[in-house]
Design a protein around this motif. Structure first.
Motif, PDB file in Angstrom:
ATOM      1  N   GLU A   1     -28.229 -50.267 159.527  1.00 44.18           N
ATOM      2  CA  GLU A   1     -28.495 -50.310 157.990  1.00 44.18           C
ATOM      3  C   GLU A   1     -27.515 -49.208 157.232  1.00 44.18           C
ATOM      4  O   GLU A   1     -27.348 -48.171 158.192  1.00 44.18           O
ATOM      5  CB  GLU A   1     -29.852 -49.916 158.113  1.00 44.18           C
ATOM      6  CG  GLU A   1     -30.376 -50.216 156.548  1.00 44.18           C
ATOM      7  CD  GLU A   1     -31.859 -49.708 156.320  1.00 44.18           C
ATOM      8  OE1 GLU A   1     -32.082 -49.736 155.487  1.00 44.18           O
ATOM      9  OE2 GLU A   1     -32.372 -50.003 157.395  1.00 44.18           O
ATOM     10  N   THR A   2     -27.079 -49.366 156.563  1.00 44.71           N
ATOM     11  CA  THR A   2     -26.118 -48.381 155.396  1.00 44.71           C
ATOM     12  C   THR A   2     -27.107 -47.992 154.406  1.00 44.71           C
ATOM     13  O   THR A   2     -27.867 -48.582 153.683  1.00 44.71           O
ATOM     14  CB  THR A   2     -25.185 -49.064 154.837  1.00 44.71           C
ATOM     15  OG1 THR A   2     -24.245 -49.744 155.983  1.00 44.71           O
ATOM     16  CG2 THR A   2     -24.074 -48.341 154.063  1.00 44.71           C
ATOM     17  N   VAL A   3     -27.328 -46.562 154.175  1.00 37.56           N
ATOM     18  CA  VAL A   3     -27.882 -45.937 153.152  1.00 37.56           C
ATOM     19  C   VAL A   3     -26.920 -45.129 152.207  1.00 37.56           C
ATOM     20  O   VAL A   3     -26.186 -44.409 152.697  1.00 37.56           O
ATOM     21  CB  VAL A   3     -28.807 -45.111 153.773  1.00 37.56           C
ATOM     22  CG1 VAL A   3     -29.717 -44.312 152.506  1.00 37.56           C
ATOM     23  CG2 VAL A   3     -29.972 -45.845 154.468  1.00 37.56           C
ATOM     24  N   THR A   4     -26.972 -45.130 150.981  1.00 33.34           N
ATOM     25  CA  THR A   4     -26.275 -44.371 150.011  1.00 33.34           C
ATOM     26  C   THR A   4     -27.161 -43.193 149.765  1.00 33.34           C
ATOM     27  O   THR A   4     -28.209 -43.392 149.159  1.00 33.34           O
ATOM     28  CB  THR A   4     -25.803 -45.032 148.840  1.00 33.34           C
ATOM     29  OG1 THR A   4     -24.994 -46.234 149.447  1.00 33.34           O
ATOM     30  CG2 THR A   4     -24.821 -44.131 148.035  1.00 33.34           C
ATOM     31  N   LEU A   5     -26.746 -41.787 149.796  1.00 33.71           N
ATOM     32  CA  LEU A   5     -27.556 -40.642 149.715  1.00 33.71           C
ATOM     33  C   LEU A   5     -26.642 -39.797 148.719  1.00 33.71           C
ATOM     34  O   LEU A   5     -25.529 -39.991 148.390  1.00 33.71           O
ATOM     35  CB  LEU A   5     -27.743 -39.950 150.773  1.00 33.71           C
ATOM     36  CG  LEU A   5     -28.569 -40.697 151.940  1.00 33.71           C
ATOM     37  CD1 LEU A   5     -28.480 -39.753 153.269  1.00 33.71           C
ATOM     38  CD2 LEU A   5     -29.955 -40.913 151.649  1.00 33.71           C
TER      39      LEU A   5
ATOM     40  N   TYR B   1     -31.408 -34.596 155.922  1.00 34.24           N
ATOM     41  CA  TYR B   1     -31.804 -35.704 156.889  1.00 34.24           C
ATOM     42  C   TYR B   1     -33.228 -36.169 156.547  1.00 34.24           C
ATOM     43  O   TYR B   1     -33.529 -37.114 156.989  1.00 34.24           O
ATOM     44  CB  TYR B   1     -31.748 -35.360 158.338  1.00 34.24           C
ATOM     45  CG  TYR B   1     -30.025 -35.071 158.813  1.00 34.24           C
ATOM     46  CD1 TYR B   1     -29.594 -36.208 158.990  1.00 34.24           C
ATOM     47  CD2 TYR B   1     -29.587 -34.109 158.952  1.00 34.24           C
ATOM     48  CE1 TYR B   1     -28.056 -36.075 159.249  1.00 34.24           C
ATOM     49  CE2 TYR B   1     -27.812 -33.961 159.291  1.00 34.24           C
ATOM     50  CZ  TYR B   1     -27.267 -34.891 159.500  1.00 34.24           C
ATOM     51  OH  TYR B   1     -26.059 -35.047 159.735  1.00 34.24           O
TER      52      TYR B   1
ATOM     53  N   ASP C   1     -34.292 -36.210 153.718  1.00 26.09           N
ATOM     54  CA  ASP C   1     -34.108 -37.401 152.314  1.00 26.09           C
ATOM     55  C   ASP C   1     -33.485 -38.721 153.119  1.00 26.09           C
ATOM     56  O   ASP C   1     -33.881 -39.891 152.585  1.00 26.09           O
ATOM     57  CB  ASP C   1     -32.871 -36.993 151.532  1.00 26.09           C
ATOM     58  CG  ASP C   1     -33.430 -35.835 150.718  1.00 26.09           C
ATOM     59  OD1 ASP C   1     -34.423 -35.536 150.515  1.00 26.09           O
ATOM     60  OD2 ASP C   1     -32.499 -34.943 150.372  1.00 26.09           O
ATOM     61  N   LEU C   2     -32.783 -38.511 154.177  1.00 24.79           N
ATOM     62  CA  LEU C   2     -32.291 -39.920 154.808  1.00 24.79           C
ATOM     63  C   LEU C   2     -33.605 -40.672 155.329  1.00 24.79           C
ATOM     64  O   LEU C   2     -33.552 -41.931 155.219  1.00 24.79           O
ATOM     65  CB  LEU C   2     -31.228 -39.670 155.826  1.00 24.79           C
ATOM     66  CG  LEU C   2     -31.083 -40.909 156.680  1.00 24.79           C
ATOM     67  CD1 LEU C   2     -30.117 -41.792 156.158  1.00 24.79           C
ATOM     68  CD2 LEU C   2     -30.199 -40.322 158.085  1.00 24.79           C
TER      69      LEU C   2
ATOM     70  N   ALA D   1     -35.358 -42.376 152.300  1.00 28.01           N
ATOM     71  CA  ALA D   1     -34.545 -43.490 152.071  1.00 28.01           C
ATOM     72  C   ALA D   1     -34.703 -44.831 153.055  1.00 28.01           C
ATOM     73  O   ALA D   1     -34.712 -45.888 152.471  1.00 28.01           O
ATOM     74  CB  ALA D   1     -33.119 -42.984 152.013  1.00 28.01           C
ATOM     75  N   LEU D   2     -35.064 -44.527 154.147  1.00 23.94           N
ATOM     76  CA  LEU D   2     -35.268 -45.735 155.201  1.00 23.94           C
ATOM     77  C   LEU D   2     -36.727 -45.874 155.393  1.00 23.94           C
ATOM     78  O   LEU D   2     -37.058 -46.814 155.904  1.00 23.94           O
ATOM     79  CB  LEU D   2     -34.742 -45.328 156.573  1.00 23.94           C
ATOM     80  CG  LEU D   2     -33.228 -45.001 156.651  1.00 23.94           C
ATOM     81  CD1 LEU D   2     -33.001 -44.421 157.923  1.00 23.94           C
ATOM     82  CD2 LEU D   2     -32.640 -46.351 156.594  1.00 23.94           C
TER      83      LEU D   2
END
Length: 55
Positions: free
Chosen positions: A2-6, A12, A14-15, A18-19
């Motif tokens: 999965e790709t996440v834009t931060l 981490y 925040d990552l 986001a997931l």
């Protein structure tokens, strides 16, 4: 995968948010080593390990 834009200043934690994970239910691994949730994101690829408690 999965790709996440931060944001540029994301950590981490925040990552994980986001997931859709809380900091208490998952940890982030860079390579094979866990990283602190408050560390700035410094890797292009990570693994997220969901923590499971049982009894």
């Amino acid at each position: 995968m999965e790709t996440v834009t931060l944001d540029a200043d994301a950590d981490y934690g925040d990552l994980l948010a986001a997931l859709g994970y809380s900091r208490h239910e998952a940890t982030v691994l860079v390579g094979d080593s866990p990283v602190p949730e408050d560390a700035p994101v410094a890797a292009d690829e990570v693994r997220v390990l969901r923590l499971i408690k049982g009894g």
